[in-house]
Design an enzyme around this catalytic site. Structure first.
Site, PDB file in Angstrom:
ATOM      1  N   GLU A 148       0.711  -1.300   0.187  1.00 55.50           N
ATOM      2  CA  GLU A 148      -0.193   0.000   0.012  1.00 55.50           C
ATOM      3  C   GLU A 148       0.759   1.496   0.020  1.00 55.50           C
ATOM      4  OE1 GLU A 148      -3.871  -1.654   2.625  1.00 55.50           O
ATOM      5  OE2 GLU A 148      -1.802  -0.933   3.630  1.00 55.50           O
ATOM      6  N   ASP A 155     -11.881  -5.120  -2.654  1.00 57.18           N
ATOM      7  CA  ASP A 155     -12.785  -6.375  -2.847  1.00 57.18           C
ATOM      8  C   ASP A 155     -14.294  -5.791  -2.447  1.00 57.18           C
ATOM      9  OD1 ASP A 155     -11.093  -6.500  -0.110  1.00 57.18           O
ATOM     10  OD2 ASP A 155     -13.076  -7.126   0.493  1.00 57.18           O
TER      11      ASP A 155
HETATM   12  N1  ADE Z   1      -8.610  -4.696   3.533  1.00 57.26           N
HETATM   13  C1  ADE Z   1      -9.057  -5.103   2.209  1.00 57.26           C
HETATM   14  N2  ADE Z   1     -10.266  -5.692   1.910  1.00 57.26           N
HETATM   15  C2  ADE Z   1     -10.707  -5.874   3.399  1.00 57.26           C
HETATM   16  C3  ADE Z   1     -11.687  -6.651   3.783  1.00 57.26           C
HETATM   17  N3  ADE Z   1     -12.667  -7.134   3.038  1.00 57.26           N
HETATM   18  N4  ADE Z   1     -11.969  -6.418   5.053  1.00 57.26           N
HETATM   19  C4  ADE Z   1     -10.913  -5.890   5.993  1.00 57.26           C
HETATM   20  N5  ADE Z   1      -9.840  -5.196   5.222  1.00 57.26           N
HETATM   21  C5  ADE Z   1      -9.503  -5.205   4.069  1.00 57.26           C
END
Ligand code: ADE
Length: 236
Positions: free
Chosen positions: A13, A198
């Site tokens: 990141e 996501d």
């Molecule tokens: N970082 C990236 N995606 C995530 C998710 N679904 N839950 C927690 N942290 C995250």
């Protein structure tokens, strides 16, 4: 602003951003704590990036490491603004798309289940405020805003979803509320910058979707942070 300090969990990141500004690692600055300092200067502003560090060959994600880093960063660097930049899950039903970058308008916890009265509930959820300039910044840069919701797991259990929905969480991460909690203790303003890896309601397996989209989300995160740094150093 004299000093801006980023708190970032994962090397992936931070790396595009560190490379872009050519900021340099300061060895052992926080020793014996695991967090790592990178420091440089942009347009006369001191730019610090604090990475949570690593253990067992992996980045220290999660609330504990984020709290340690934020406490150490505030005490040692006395920044004017803390920026927690990272990736998150978001919801298709709220219009989110992969690699879209959001500015947080509040931060809460979704996995602190403490039975009892309203005081325990209030403390558990957190509901921390962000830097008051966040909304103007998001508006000026054309970025969407959403409420960051933090927990200690990448996956999402049905009980997490219930808390997220009841409290209006939109951007699911593993650090934001912990960083905001520490900032609230020191009365330090916090800006939350989150890029979507996501979609929590896509039906896909979260880790697979997260891994597949990580580098793309980190590129849009870097691009957004460049615009944010430009905005902060030129207009404030
Ligand atoms: N970082 C990236 N995606 C995530 C998710 N679904 N839950 C927690 N942290 C995250």
């Amino acid at each position: 602003m004299k000093t801006i300090c980023y708190i970032v969990a994962m090397v992936a990141e931070a790396k595009p951003f560190i490379d872009r500004y050519g900021i340099k690692k300061v060895d052992n600055f926080f020793s014996p704590l695991p967090c790592q300092l990178y420091e440089g200067e942009v347009e006369g502003t001191r730019l610090c990036v604090v990475l949570n560090g690593q253990m067992h060959g992996s980045d220290l994600v999660g609330c504990e490491a984020a709290s340690v880093s934020t406490t150490a960063a505030i005490q040692r660097l006395d920044p004017d603004l803390i920026i927690n930049s990272g990736t998150c899950g978001a919801f298709r039903k709220h219009g989110a798309e992969i690699a879209e970058v959001y500015i947080g308008n509040k931060a809460m916890f979704h996995d602190r289940r403490v039975p009892g009265d309203d005081n325990w509930q209030t403390q558990s959820i957190g509901n921390y405020n962000v830097w008051p300039g966040s909304e103007t910044l998001a508006h000026s840069l054309g970025m969407k805003m959403g409420k960051v919701t933090t927990g200690s797991s990448l996956d999402m259990q049905p009980c997490d979803l219930e808390v997220i929905e009841t409290n209006g969480g939109q951007l699911k991460d593993m650090e934001g509320a912990a960083v905001a909690f520490v900032c609230s203790l020191f009365s330090k303003p916090i800006l939350l910058v989150k890029s979507v890896t996501d979609l929590c309601d896509s039906g896909a397996e979260t880790y697979e979707e997260f891994s597949r989209n990580l580098s793309r989300a980190c590129e849009t995160l870097k691009a957004a942070n460049e615009r944010i740094i430009d905005y902060l150093t030129k207009s404030l």
